[in-house]
Design a protein around this motif. Sequence first.
Motif, PDB file in Angstrom:
ATOM      1  N   PHE A   1       0.808  -1.215   0.000  1.00  0.00           N
ATOM      2  CA  PHE A   1       0.000   0.000   0.000  1.00  0.00           C
ATOM      3  C   PHE A   1       0.846   1.273   0.000  1.00  0.00           C
ATOM      4  N   ALA A   2       2.032   1.207   0.611  1.00  0.00           N
ATOM      5  CA  ALA A   2       2.897   2.388   0.594  1.00  0.00           C
ATOM      6  C   ALA A   2       3.338   2.712  -0.829  1.00  0.00           C
ATOM      7  N   ALA A   3       3.759   1.680  -1.576  1.00  0.00           N
ATOM      8  CA  ALA A   3       4.204   1.887  -2.953  1.00  0.00           C
ATOM      9  C   ALA A   3       3.040   2.284  -3.856  1.00  0.00           C
ATOM     10  N   LEU A   4       1.877   1.656  -3.640  1.00  0.00           N
ATOM     11  CA  LEU A   4       0.701   1.999  -4.437  1.00  0.00           C
ATOM     12  C   LEU A   4       0.318   3.461  -4.228  1.00  0.00           C
ATOM     13  N   ASN A   5       0.283   3.887  -2.995  1.00  0.00           N
ATOM     14  CA  ASN A   5      -0.117   5.259  -2.698  1.00  0.00           C
ATOM     15  C   ASN A   5       0.903   6.271  -3.245  1.00  0.00           C
ATOM     16  N   ALA A   6       2.191   5.947  -3.124  1.00  0.00           N
ATOM     17  CA  ALA A   6       3.223   6.842  -3.647  1.00  0.00           C
ATOM     18  C   ALA A   6       3.110   6.967  -5.167  1.00  0.00           C
ATOM     19  N   GLY A   7       2.824   5.847  -5.838  1.00  0.00           N
ATOM     20  CA  GLY A   7       2.654   5.880  -7.285  1.00  0.00           C
ATOM     21  C   GLY A   7       1.444   6.696  -7.700  1.00  0.00           C
ATOM     22  N   ILE A   8       0.362   6.582  -6.966  1.00  0.00           N
ATOM     23  CA  ILE A   8      -0.840   7.368  -7.238  1.00  0.00           C
ATOM     24  C   ILE A   8      -0.541   8.856  -7.090  1.00  0.00           C
ATOM     25  N   ASP A   9       0.218   9.200  -6.052  1.00  0.00           N
ATOM     26  CA  ASP A   9       0.592  10.604  -5.854  1.00  0.00           C
ATOM     27  C   ASP A   9       1.402  11.141  -7.035  1.00  0.00           C
ATOM     28  N   ARG A  10       2.326  10.334  -7.551  1.00  0.00           N
ATOM     29  CA  ARG A  10       3.155  10.782  -8.677  1.00  0.00           C
ATOM     30  C   ARG A  10       2.299  11.017  -9.928  1.00  0.00           C
ATOM     31  N   VAL A  11       1.315  10.146 -10.142  1.00  0.00           N
ATOM     32  CA  VAL A  11       0.430  10.312 -11.299  1.00  0.00           C
ATOM     33  C   VAL A  11      -0.433  11.559 -11.144  1.00  0.00           C
ATOM     34  N   ALA A  12      -1.055  11.720  -9.971  1.00  0.00           N
ATOM     35  CA  ALA A  12      -1.903  12.891  -9.725  1.00  0.00           C
ATOM     36  C   ALA A  12      -1.098  14.174  -9.899  1.00  0.00           C
ATOM     37  N   SER A  13       0.136  14.184  -9.394  1.00  0.00           N
ATOM     38  CA  SER A  13       0.997  15.363  -9.520  1.00  0.00           C
ATOM     39  C   SER A  13       1.328  15.643 -10.976  1.00  0.00           C
ATOM     40  N   ALA A  14       1.549  14.586 -11.757  1.00  0.00           N
ATOM     41  CA  ALA A  14       1.863  14.761 -13.176  1.00  0.00           C
ATOM     42  C   ALA A  14       0.672  15.354 -13.925  1.00  0.00           C
TER      43      ALA A  14
ATOM     44  N   GLN B   1      -1.673  17.239 -12.641  1.00  0.00           N
ATOM     45  CA  GLN B   1      -1.800  18.640 -12.221  1.00  0.00           C
ATOM     46  C   GLN B   1      -0.706  19.507 -12.844  1.00  0.00           C
ATOM     47  N   ARG B   2       0.474  18.942 -12.986  1.00  0.00           N
ATOM     48  CA  ARG B   2       1.574  19.660 -13.622  1.00  0.00           C
ATOM     49  C   ARG B   2       1.233  20.005 -15.068  1.00  0.00           C
ATOM     50  N   GLN B   3       0.438  19.139 -15.722  1.00  0.00           N
ATOM     51  CA  GLN B   3       0.004  19.393 -17.091  1.00  0.00           C
ATOM     52  C   GLN B   3      -1.101  20.441 -17.169  1.00  0.00           C
ATOM     53  N   GLY B   4      -1.635  20.796 -16.015  1.00  0.00           N
ATOM     54  CA  GLY B   4      -2.693  21.794 -16.009  1.00  0.00           C
ATOM     55  C   GLY B   4      -4.095  21.232 -15.998  1.00  0.00           C
ATOM     56  N   LEU B   5      -4.245  19.910 -15.831  1.00  0.00           N
ATOM     57  CA  LEU B   5      -5.580  19.331 -15.792  1.00  0.00           C
ATOM     58  C   LEU B   5      -6.288  19.716 -14.498  1.00  0.00           C
ATOM     59  N   GLN B   6      -7.559  20.025 -14.626  1.00  0.00           N
ATOM     60  CA  GLN B   6      -8.372  20.453 -13.501  1.00  0.00           C
ATOM     61  C   GLN B   6      -9.450  19.415 -13.204  1.00  0.00           C
TER      62      GLN B   6
ATOM     63  N   PRO C   1       8.319  13.339 -10.227  1.00  0.00           N
ATOM     64  CA  PRO C   1       9.423  12.729  -9.468  1.00  0.00           C
ATOM     65  C   PRO C   1       8.933  11.999  -8.222  1.00  0.00           C
ATOM     66  N   GLU C   2       9.753  11.051  -7.791  1.00  0.00           N
ATOM     67  CA  GLU C   2       9.444  10.336  -6.548  1.00  0.00           C
ATOM     68  C   GLU C   2       9.298  11.328  -5.402  1.00  0.00           C
ATOM     69  N   GLY C   3       8.331  11.066  -4.535  1.00  0.00           N
ATOM     70  CA  GLY C   3       8.096  11.949  -3.397  1.00  0.00           C
ATOM     71  C   GLY C   3       7.141  13.093  -3.692  1.00  0.00           C
ATOM     72  N   SER C   4       6.691  13.211  -4.946  1.00  0.00           N
ATOM     73  CA  SER C   4       5.752  14.288  -5.294  1.00  0.00           C
ATOM     74  C   SER C   4       4.421  14.089  -4.571  1.00  0.00           C
ATOM     75  N   VAL C   5       3.849  15.193  -4.151  1.00  0.00           N
ATOM     76  CA  VAL C   5       2.548  15.160  -3.477  1.00  0.00           C
ATOM     77  C   VAL C   5       1.621  16.133  -4.201  1.00  0.00           C
ATOM     78  N   PRO C   6       0.465  15.661  -4.678  1.00  0.00           N
ATOM     79  CA  PRO C   6      -0.425  16.549  -5.434  1.00  0.00           C
ATOM     80  C   PRO C   6      -1.165  17.531  -4.533  1.00  0.00           C
ATOM     81  N   THR C   7      -1.667  18.587  -5.143  1.00  0.00           N
ATOM     82  CA  THR C   7      -2.527  19.523  -4.422  1.00  0.00           C
ATOM     83  C   THR C   7      -3.833  18.823  -4.078  1.00  0.00           C
ATOM     84  N   PRO C   8      -4.242  18.827  -2.813  1.00  0.00           N
ATOM     85  CA  PRO C   8      -5.465  18.101  -2.436  1.00  0.00           C
ATOM     86  C   PRO C   8      -6.706  18.681  -3.131  1.00  0.00           C
ATOM     87  N   ILE C   9      -7.637  17.803  -3.463  1.00  0.00           N
ATOM     88  CA  ILE C   9      -8.932  18.234  -4.009  1.00  0.00           C
ATOM     89  C   ILE C   9     -10.017  17.698  -3.069  1.00  0.00           C
TER      90      ILE C   9
END
Length: 523
Positions: free
Chosen positions: A42-55, A57-62, A154-162
Amino acid sequence: MSIDLSSLLATSFGSLPAMVAQQSALQPQRTALVLDDLQLDFAALNAGIDRVASAFQRQGLQPGDVVAICANTSVPYVLAYFGALRAGVVVAPLAPSSTASHLSAMLENSGAKVVLRDKEVALEWPVTAATDLHCIALDDAPEAGQAWSQWLAPEGSVPTPIEPQPDWAFNLIYSSGTTGTPKGIVQSWGMRWSHLQRAIHNGYSPQAVSLCATPLYSNTTLVAALPTLALGGTLVLMRKFDTRHYLQLAQQHNATHTMLVPVQYQRLMRSTDFEAANMPALQHKFCTSAPFHPTLKEEVLRRWPGKLTEYYGLTEGGVRCELHCHEFPHKLHTVGRPGPGADIRFIDEAGNELPPGEQGEIVGRSTGMMTGYYRMPEKTREAEWFDAQGQRFIRSGDVGRLDTDGFIVLGDRKKDMIITGGFNVYPSDIEDVLRQHPEVQECSVIGVPSEQWGETPVAYVVPHAGSTTNAAAMQQWLNQRVGKTQRVADLRMSDVLPRSEIGKVLKRELREMYLQSASPIAH
């Protein structure tokens, strides 16, 4: 410490991606996802989800923007799905088995800004026309787009909460397209929450190990996979169903739950490996998506100990029934009773409500109902029915009736009904007789144009291996046992019936095959 399931049942709304994050905090080292030799805790799954969400958001998706995923089952697929949701982005999972024209139509309807795919899909569906579309290769194949490994934050990225709301679009599930161009079914966050609460009633928990053998784009898979991870269980996926591999996985991972479609149960019952399999933990078996024949239900009950539950419902929601086969073995010819909170009615051709016991189109209302078909208001209106009090129901397109014990006996889909010489003929009635022939393994009856009758029934049969009968003899055998209007004008032998990836017989394809190979029937 673990999640309090009783409190979740009492909670009116929650976020599935947030629950995965909670599981990561509670049990970081518990295995969350298994696919082949890959395992994520679950730690790796959650970290991977965070990296995707951050990516994203980085692209500007709302929140409310759409991304499409069209790929075979993989770990990045799961991360992309949950990562989009964590960013509030709507997911449109598209079936790789669809034609290129259907995929392009679905992509255009969705308005997706990003499509995630793999090499196999990219070779069949280039999508070069959409110049402003960003393609991402889940398998890093250059043919499919930007490499997933390069696109990820990048690893360790945390997305802006929604803060998702119940009426937000969660995903667009496109219909199978068995009768035409698929429609995007808008399932809301609130609808998915209701699915999770029902999963709790069906034994899903942090101790569950759920084995799913259907594709990730299918709602059949998602209604099991999403709650499994959100509730802290282990999800075991298969890239492609194979009976021997399925049985090995069930034993290796001590699976407790499984979601299968009828054709998969059929193949398991025929497998020479089934009797030797030892699966004492697999006590929760579920089935949906296609007709589950009573004789097959009986065989599964007899040979595979544990609970067997058939779901009858729609991806659109509203209509929802459950048959607990292990509790009601005398009702295997039905699809069960309306599920908790579901209101099922029957209407005639004019939309008038019918009294209990009369056969008509099934309509339903429940806590989980689609918002509508995406960008198709007219199709949405066609799918709705309102009672005298103005309550909204979803039309199933299926014909059925309520028996005296409150169980639903299912007929055919309205569009599959054959009108021959002014008489209504239901293919399932003919199929039930045809299955009694000792050399019939599978069959399907369709309506084709007839110069004399308007339409007339035609049968396709897959015979058992080693069958010695011929089509003419089987047609004669059948026509001696059915009513005059039910007699088939032709019977064809076939090695297989065309099916979708979740086991539905594609009657549209059978009609096209027949019409391409035969002249109009004059009788």
